[in-house]
Design an enzyme around this catalytic site. Structure first.
Site, PDB file in Angstrom:
ATOM      1  N   TYR A  18       0.829  -1.211   0.000  1.00 52.12           N
ATOM      2  CA  TYR A  18       0.000   0.000   0.000  1.00 52.12           C
ATOM      3  C   TYR A  18       0.863   1.261   0.000  1.00 52.12           C
ATOM      4  O   TYR A  18       0.736   2.103   0.884  1.00 52.12           O
ATOM      5  CB  TYR A  18      -0.932   0.018   1.218  1.00 52.12           C
ATOM      6  CG  TYR A  18      -1.836  -1.185   1.263  1.00 52.12           C
ATOM      7  CD1 TYR A  18      -3.004  -1.212   0.498  1.00 52.12           C
ATOM      8  CD2 TYR A  18      -1.513  -2.303   2.022  1.00 52.12           C
ATOM      9  CE1 TYR A  18      -3.821  -2.323   0.502  1.00 52.12           C
ATOM     10  CE2 TYR A  18      -2.340  -3.416   2.025  1.00 52.12           C
ATOM     11  CZ  TYR A  18      -3.488  -3.412   1.267  1.00 52.12           C
ATOM     12  OH  TYR A  18      -4.299  -4.517   1.275  1.00 52.12           O
ATOM     13  N   TYR A 146     -12.489  -7.982   5.916  1.00 52.10           N
ATOM     14  CA  TYR A 146     -11.293  -8.027   5.076  1.00 52.10           C
ATOM     15  C   TYR A 146     -10.958  -9.490   4.814  1.00 52.10           C
ATOM     16  O   TYR A 146     -10.877 -10.292   5.751  1.00 52.10           O
ATOM     17  CB  TYR A 146     -10.096  -7.333   5.755  1.00 52.10           C
ATOM     18  CG  TYR A 146      -8.842  -7.471   4.915  1.00 52.10           C
ATOM     19  CD1 TYR A 146      -8.666  -6.672   3.781  1.00 52.10           C
ATOM     20  CD2 TYR A 146      -7.882  -8.429   5.206  1.00 52.10           C
ATOM     21  CE1 TYR A 146      -7.547  -6.834   2.972  1.00 52.10           C
ATOM     22  CE2 TYR A 146      -6.754  -8.588   4.400  1.00 52.10           C
ATOM     23  CZ  TYR A 146      -6.600  -7.782   3.285  1.00 52.10           C
ATOM     24  OH  TYR A 146      -5.500  -7.944   2.476  1.00 52.10           O
ATOM     25  N   ASP A 247     -13.273 -17.112   8.032  1.00 48.83           N
ATOM     26  CA  ASP A 247     -11.910 -16.683   7.705  1.00 48.83           C
ATOM     27  C   ASP A 247     -11.191 -16.389   9.029  1.00 48.83           C
ATOM     28  O   ASP A 247     -11.339 -15.310   9.599  1.00 48.83           O
ATOM     29  CB  ASP A 247     -11.973 -15.446   6.793  1.00 48.83           C
ATOM     30  CG  ASP A 247     -10.590 -14.922   6.438  1.00 48.83           C
ATOM     31  OD1 ASP A 247      -9.598 -15.380   7.036  1.00 48.83           O
ATOM     32  OD2 ASP A 247     -10.514 -14.030   5.565  1.00 48.83           O
ATOM     33  N   LYS A 276      -1.526 -16.572   8.370  1.00 50.24           N
ATOM     34  CA  LYS A 276      -0.784 -15.698   9.278  1.00 50.24           C
ATOM     35  C   LYS A 276       0.027 -16.446  10.349  1.00 50.24           C
ATOM     36  O   LYS A 276       1.148 -16.832  10.075  1.00 50.24           O
ATOM     37  CB  LYS A 276      -1.730 -14.663   9.873  1.00 50.24           C
ATOM     38  CG  LYS A 276      -2.175 -13.655   8.794  1.00 50.24           C
ATOM     39  CD  LYS A 276      -2.629 -12.336   9.335  1.00 50.24           C
ATOM     40  CE  LYS A 276      -2.630 -11.269   8.264  1.00 50.24           C
ATOM     41  NZ  LYS A 276      -3.914 -10.947   7.676  1.00 50.24           N
TER      42      LYS A 276
HETATM   43  C1  PLP Z   1      -4.353 -11.138   6.237  1.00 52.88           C
HETATM   44  C2  PLP Z   1      -5.695 -11.670   5.956  1.00 52.88           C
HETATM   45  C3  PLP Z   1      -6.007 -12.280   4.726  1.00 52.88           C
HETATM   46  C4  PLP Z   1      -5.020 -12.362   3.588  1.00 52.88           C
HETATM   47  O1  PLP Z   1      -3.901 -13.123   3.878  1.00 52.88           O
HETATM   48  P1  PLP Z   1      -2.541 -12.900   3.016  1.00 52.88           P
HETATM   49  O2  PLP Z   1      -1.595 -13.915   3.565  1.00 52.88           O
HETATM   50  O3  PLP Z   1      -2.115 -11.479   3.252  1.00 52.88           O
HETATM   51  O4  PLP Z   1      -2.882 -13.138   1.591  1.00 52.88           O
HETATM   52  C5  PLP Z   1      -7.281 -12.783   4.557  1.00 52.88           C
HETATM   53  N1  PLP Z   1      -8.195 -12.705   5.544  1.00 52.88           N
HETATM   54  C6  PLP Z   1      -7.933 -12.153   6.736  1.00 52.88           C
HETATM   55  C7  PLP Z   1      -8.984 -12.124   7.806  1.00 52.88           C
HETATM   56  C8  PLP Z   1      -6.676 -11.591   6.980  1.00 52.88           C
HETATM   57  O5  PLP Z   1      -6.430 -11.000   8.163  1.00 52.88           O
END
Ligand code: PLP
Length: 429
Positions: A18, A146, A247, A276
């Site tokens: 970004y 997100y 997610d 992550k």
């Molecule tokens: C960081 C994140 C993603 C994307 O993961 P990347 O490894 O950056 O592609 C998707 N969903 C959530 C909730 C996230 O925090």
């Protein structure tokens, strides 16, 4: 390269997340890191409040993780996953099946969080295609979410913070329910589910899945919502034959106080995404974990296979270090550690509430958030944090931290007081 040459080449030739190369913000060179400290090229040390975007839960350079990578590198750093398998992938899958909510049985290993979300969305679409309900291929999500930066993930990110107007005509148009307003510890408000309920009642014939971040909305707003909301979404999905994708890329592995945020509501999603913290912040790896029902339906109809396969799928190095990181977490008393961090953050960030520039201060598990009334000025606030010896990277109106779980009380208190001090200075500017 000396530190100046390095930064000068970086400024001219590297694109950071970004960022603009023409109009750059400060960037700092990191020489090394250990425990909760980053060491800059100029010798300064910073206490890390970000855990490298939720991931470095055990701190940096943990000997167990370094050893797992070194041992695996000497045996088999990589081999294709098509038609071949190996112990690191199988071990990791076994661990993930055991610790995720019961019913999640099939592990698809992906190479980043965004890819694992993309895979989850394709699974949901292919599930209803295979079930002969081809009109069920759309998604419903909640505002302020997100889910990653690739195009299809973007289509379920918050339309405003996700900049949908830049990509109109390209992004598929999906359904957005109002964001939940009932906070994590508030009394449950039955009206909170109304928006999502209405959309699912109206559109279930077109919907393959609801996708959301359970309990904690991360990069879309750093908000913590009520577990009853999640339970009701689960029930609505069951009633209307819609899959639920959780997610957990940000929340997985203890961050919200439970091993998985879904555990706060005792629900099992149909598909869960992890990323992550999966490798303890050492390598890129993610997983999409589905129920057996999804696999069986997909496999029963031509083409009879799930249509996805990244080149670096199941990378043995990443799987080995993920297994080591998860085991390290399970062997620790992470629950007590995170409760302690929660208490320290609550106490340490409380003084920010008195600042005129602050709209809200909230803490859940090992996540601390100071929401401001106006967006921060990154050009001045980033150097101010570094001057104080802490690494904190705000976005928009949000100054937030999610420290490594091993941070001690002195460092936690220093980090919080640095945040309060910088915000006070900034608001006086
Ligand atoms: C960081 C994140 C993603 C994307 O993961 P990347 O490894 O950056 O592609 C998707 N969903 C959530 C909730 C996230 O925090």
């Amino acid at each position: 390269m000396n530190p100046e040459e390095l930064l000068s080449y970086d400024r001219k030739h590297l694109w950071h997340p970004y960022s603009s190369v023409s109009n750059p913000l400060p960037v700092y060179g990191v020489a090394s890191a250990s425990g909760v400290r980053l060491r800059l090229n100029d010798g300064r040390e910073l206490i890390d409040g970000m855990a490298s975007w939720w991931s470095a839960i055990h701190g940096y350079n943990h000997p167990v993780l370094v050893n797992a990578i070194q041992e695996q590198a000497a045996i088999l750093p990589h081999v294709m996953f098509g038609g071949l398998t190996h112990e690191p992938a199988v071990q990791l899958a076994k661990t993930l099946v055991e610790i995720t909510p019961s019913g999640l049985d099939l592990v698809f290993l992906a190479d980043s969080g965004s890819v694992s979300v993309e895979v989850a969305m394709k699974m949901a679409m292919q599930y209803y295609y295979a079930a002969g309900k081809t009109q069920k291929h759309k998604f419903l999500t909640i505002r302020s979410g997100y889910h990653g930066d690739v195009l299809h993930c973007m289509s379920v990110c918050d339309p405003v913070t996700g900049m949908h107007q830049l990509f109109s005509g390209v992004l598929p148009k999906y359904f957005f329910a109002d964001k939940p307003e009932c906070k994590f510890s508030d009394e449950w408000d039955v009206n909170d589910i109304h928006s999502l309920q209405t959309l699912i009642e109206q559109h279930h014939n077109e919907l393959c899945a609801v996708i959301l971040e359970p309990i904690v909305q991360g990069a879309g707003g750093m908000r913590f919502y009520h577990p009853e909301y999640l339970r009701q979404v689960r029930a609505l999905c069951d009633t209307f034959d819609v899959l639920l994708i959780a997610d957990e890329i940000a929340t997985g592995f203890g961050r919200s106080g439970k091993l998985f945020a879904c555990n706060h509501a005792d629900i099992t999603p149909d598909i869960m995404c992890l990323g992550k913290a999966l490798t303890g912040g050492t390598m890129t790896l993610a997983a999409t974990i589905a129920t057996r029902k999804i696999e069986e339906v997909i496999s029963a109809t031509a083409p009879g296979v799930f249509m996805h396969g990244p080149t670096f799928m199941g990378n043995p190095l990443a799987c080995a270090v993920a297994q080591a990181s998860v085991q390290l977490l399970l062997d620790s008393d992470y629950s007590t550690q995170i409760q302690n961090i929660e208490k320290q953050l609550e106490e340490g960030l409380a003084p920010c509430r008195d600042l005129k520039s602050v709209a809200d201060v909230r803490v859940l598990g090992a996540i601390g958030v100071v929401e401001l009334l106006d967006a921060v000025d990154m050009a001045s606030i980033q150097p101010a944090f570094v001057e104080k010896g802490v690494w904190v990277r705000p976005f928009g109106r949000l100054v937030y931290i999610m420290p490594p779980y091993c941070m001690n009380n002195d460092d936690l208190q220093y980090l919080c007081s640095a945040i309060c001090a910088v915000l006070e200075e900034e608001s006086a500017r």
